[in-house]
Structures are given as C-alpha cells and as structure tokens.
Design a protein around this motif. Structure first.
Motif, PDB file in Angstrom:
ATOM      1  N   PRO B 136       0.853  -1.212   0.126  1.00 55.61           N
ATOM      2  CA  PRO B 136      -0.009  -0.084  -0.044  1.00 55.61           C
ATOM      3  C   PRO B 136       0.900   1.314  -0.008  1.00 55.61           C
ATOM      4  N   GLY B 139      -1.930   5.930  -0.924  1.00 53.70           N
ATOM      5  CA  GLY B 139      -3.221   5.966  -0.822  1.00 53.70           C
ATOM      6  C   GLY B 139      -3.722   4.848  -1.805  1.00 53.70           C
ATOM      7  N   GLY B 140      -2.846   4.204  -2.576  1.00 49.81           N
ATOM      8  CA  GLY B 140      -3.490   3.185  -3.371  1.00 49.81           C
ATOM      9  C   GLY B 140      -2.619   1.877  -3.211  1.00 49.81           C
ATOM     10  N   TRP B 156       0.239   0.519 -10.324  1.00 49.57           N
ATOM     11  CA  TRP B 156      -0.337   1.137  -9.050  1.00 49.57           C
ATOM     12  C   TRP B 156      -1.727   1.585  -9.423  1.00 49.57           C
ATOM     13  N   GLY B 158      -4.816   3.755  -7.567  1.00 49.08           N
ATOM     14  CA  GLY B 158      -5.026   4.570  -6.683  1.00 49.08           C
ATOM     15  C   GLY B 158      -5.667   5.963  -7.140  1.00 49.08           C
ATOM     16  N   ARG B 182     -10.010   7.168 -10.044  1.00 52.04           N
ATOM     17  CA  ARG B 182      -9.096   6.506  -9.717  1.00 52.04           C
ATOM     18  C   ARG B 182      -8.314   6.082 -11.196  1.00 52.04           C
TER      19      ARG B 182
END
Lengths: 169, 226
Positions: B136, B139-140, B156, B158, B182
């Motif tokens: 993680p 934030g993603g 990735w 996020g 996103r």
C-alpha cells in the motif's frame, strides 16, 4: 523530536507486543525491540502515509527477528513458565492463568500463523497492512489468520493448556 | 469450514464489504451452529487482543539520529554552509517523487519471487507475469509482477491526484483512467520490449473481459532482453 522517535513513541508499545509474540521470550523481545529501535533511528525517515510508516516500522522489527533466528539467538518455544505465576502481576490467579493460557495458545501456533494473528490482534493491523508487512497476498493473510484463530479456539476449548501450576509445584 | 471461518473473521475484523457483511449476517441468522462458531472466534479474538495489553514499550535508545547538521564554527562559516546547502537544493536535489514511483524503483532494484495471486489485482498470468509484491503506497496499492526471465511490470491503482505525472524517462509508463477518479499507473522495467509493454497496457486498459486474449497476444512479443 525526530520523525523516527515520534514513530517509536506512538507505536512502540504495539511493536513491543509484536516482538513478544514473535520471540516468545520477554528478554529476547526487549532485545529485539532495542535492535529495531536502533535500526529505525539510523534509517532514513519514511515518507508517505501513517500506514506506510507503521508497516515500515514493523518490517524492521521482523527483519531483526529473522536475523536473530538466523544467528540462533531465538529459540522458538513457548512462553517461559515463570510468567504464569499468578501473583507476579498482582491480579487474581484465575484471570492471570487464563491470560497465560491464551498467550501460550498463540505461542504454540506455527510461526507463519502466529505473526499474522499478532499483527491483526495485538498490533491492530488491517489485512492489507499485514500483507504489506509480510510480503504476502491478502488471501494468504486471511487463510493464515483463520487457521491460527481456529487452532487457538480448539486448544482453549479443549483446555489443553500446559498445567503450569503443576509444573511449578 | 475454513472458507466460512475466513468470512466470519472478516466480519469480526471489519474487513468485509457491505454486501459480504450483509450476506454473512443473513447466514448467521439462519444457522445457530454458525452463530456459535462466530461467538467462539470472537472470544479468541478478544482474548488475543488482551495479550500484553497495557505493557509499556522499552525506553527509546539515546544517541544521535541519522541526520545531524554540524554547527559551523563561525558566523561566516554558517552563512557559507547555508548558501551552499541552498544551492545544492536548487541545483542538485530532485523534487520529491510520488510514492508509487518510489515503490516501482524499489521493486526494480530488489530481488523478487512470485507469490500467490491476490484477489482483486489484475491477473497477468496469461502473459507469463506472476505477482511478486503487494504494497500500500500513496493512498493506493502497488503491485509488482515478475516474468519467467526476470522481466518486471508494476501497476499502481489509486487516486488520480497521487499518480506519477508524465513519463518517467527511465522506463515506459502509462496512466489509465478508471472509475471514481481513480487511475491505474503502469510502468515497465527499462529492458521491457516496447511492443510487449504496449500489449500489456492495452490489456489493462481493456479490463478483465478482454484480458485473456490481449495478454495472450503479449506473450507473442519478446520479453525483457536483459
């Protein structure tokens, strides 16, 4: 206060509980914690979110544990029997005995399950944080947690706790 | 029972989606044995949570942290040092890079072995890529994949605002818009063949439905040359 010291101040207690679950020995757990703290202070401060910083912190302690295992400083056994002496923590004998029973059930789990249970229940990690800390898929975390808790439930339900009082008598 | 145990534990730990939680609650209402199992697991969880509760942390070691600036001996020295540092900041130091980019850089530099496939992450096995890292960041979620010859691809997933902007320069990358503002950021190892990267990016853009066919097409391309 540096960022590393701030992190240790906020998560140090949970990190200590995790160390005790991994090492199953209070003295070694303290050594591990100190070693991890020294590495944290010597490392580049982590960037990113609080979650990422916490994962970074616990990874450092886990690596210190794995290093200790490699150097045979850590024996993988149960909690020392002396911890089970009820009067030691000034609480009632029954409650103390029950607490040690749970701690022993955790200590008897295979390491792979024990560290997942410790991170979720003792350190309060989410499944995703555990996955990131241990480098595992979330599905594996779920199955290890499930097996670990099921084993503990079976052990505690069958009262198969090591009769420490008798051993100490 | 193990699959249902995972569901029950997920319920206790607040890890289920609203739909899963609702389905599980319904199953619990109709099955007393299941409800008893949940009660048992809840007891174990509560007991484990109490292990060493309230135990203080050991004292934090004293001594210098990693970063210490030396105090200059004179005011002139201090001014010169400050000017040099300021110049270095403007001239030498790169801007702070997005966490996803740092995660990809770290993944490319570290040893990687395939791990079990994770639910919810794109399955790129048709292209011979196995999941090797889940992390993680920003934030993603960063997912690193490795091929049979060591070729690597990073994804990735996020929020758009935290995605790396533009091309990395060191490797091929592409940003694919997803729902709810996103994105999926795709980045390859520098040695990845351009055609293979394009085929993989196309498969990620197309989503799960077209994945198999497009990924199979990517296999036809040569993999990393290094």
């Amino acid at each position: 206060m540096s960022k590393q010291r701030d992190l240790l101040a906020r998560h140090g207690a949970a990190l200590h509980r995790y160390a005790r679950a991994l090492a199953s020995d209070p003295d070694l757990a303290r050594d591990l914690w100190q070693e991890a703290a020294a590495r944290v202070l010597a490392a580049r401060p982590p960037r990113g979110t609080e979650t990422e910083a916490r994962v970074w912190l616990f990874r450092i302690l886990r690596n210190a544990f794995l290093d200790a295992v490699r150097h045979a400083r850590v024996a993988r056994g149960h909690r020392s029997a002396e911890e089970a002496v009820p009067g030691r923590d000034r609480s009632t004998g029954e409650a103390a005995f029950a607490r040690v029973a749970v701690a022993q059930a955790l200590a008897r789990l295979p390491e792979a399950q024990r560290e997942v249970v410790a991170l979720v229940d003792l350190a309060g990690f989410s499944y995703l944080e555990v996955a990131a800390t241990l480098g595992l898929p979330k599905g594996t975390v779920m199955s290890r947690l499930s097996r670990g808790r099921a084993t503990m439930l079976a052990e505690l339900g069958e009262s198969s706790v090591v009769p420490l009082r008798r051993k100490l008598a | 029972m193990s699959g249902m145990d995972e569901r029950l534990n997920g319920l206790l730990d607040g890890e289920l989606s609203p739909t899963e939680a609702s389905d599980t609650a319904r199953a619990l209402r109709d099955d007393p044995a299941l409800a008893a199992r949940l009660a048992g697991l809840a007891e174990v969880r509560a007991a484990a949570t109490a292990i060493d509760a309230g135990l203080p942390a050991p004292a934090i070691p004293q001594g210098p942290d990693r970063r210490r600036w030396r105090r200059p001996g004179t005011l002139a020295g201090g001014v010169a040092l400050a000017l040099s540092a300021a110049a270095a900041v403007f001239v030498l130091l790169p801007a702070r890079e997005p966490p996803a980019l740092a995660a990809h850089r770290s993944f490319l530099a570290a040893a990687a072995e395939a791990i079990e496939s994770d639910v919810g992450l794109p399955d790129l096995s048709y292209a011979g890529l196995r999941l090797a890292r889940v992390e993680p960041v920003g934030g993603g979620i960063y997912a690193g994949y490795v091929g049979p010859r060591g070729c690597r691809l990073g994804l990735w997933l996020g929020p758009r605002g935290n995605a790396p902007a533009g091309e990395g320069g060191e490797w091929r990358s592409e940003t694919v818009a997803q729902a709810n503002d996103r994105v999926t950021w795709i980045a390859a190892a520098p040695a990845m063949d351009a055609g293979r990267f394009a085929a993989l990016a196309e498969a990620v853009r197309a989503g799960p439905v077209a994945n198999a066919a497009l990924l199979a097409g990517a296999v036809a391309r040569s993999a990393c040359l290094s």
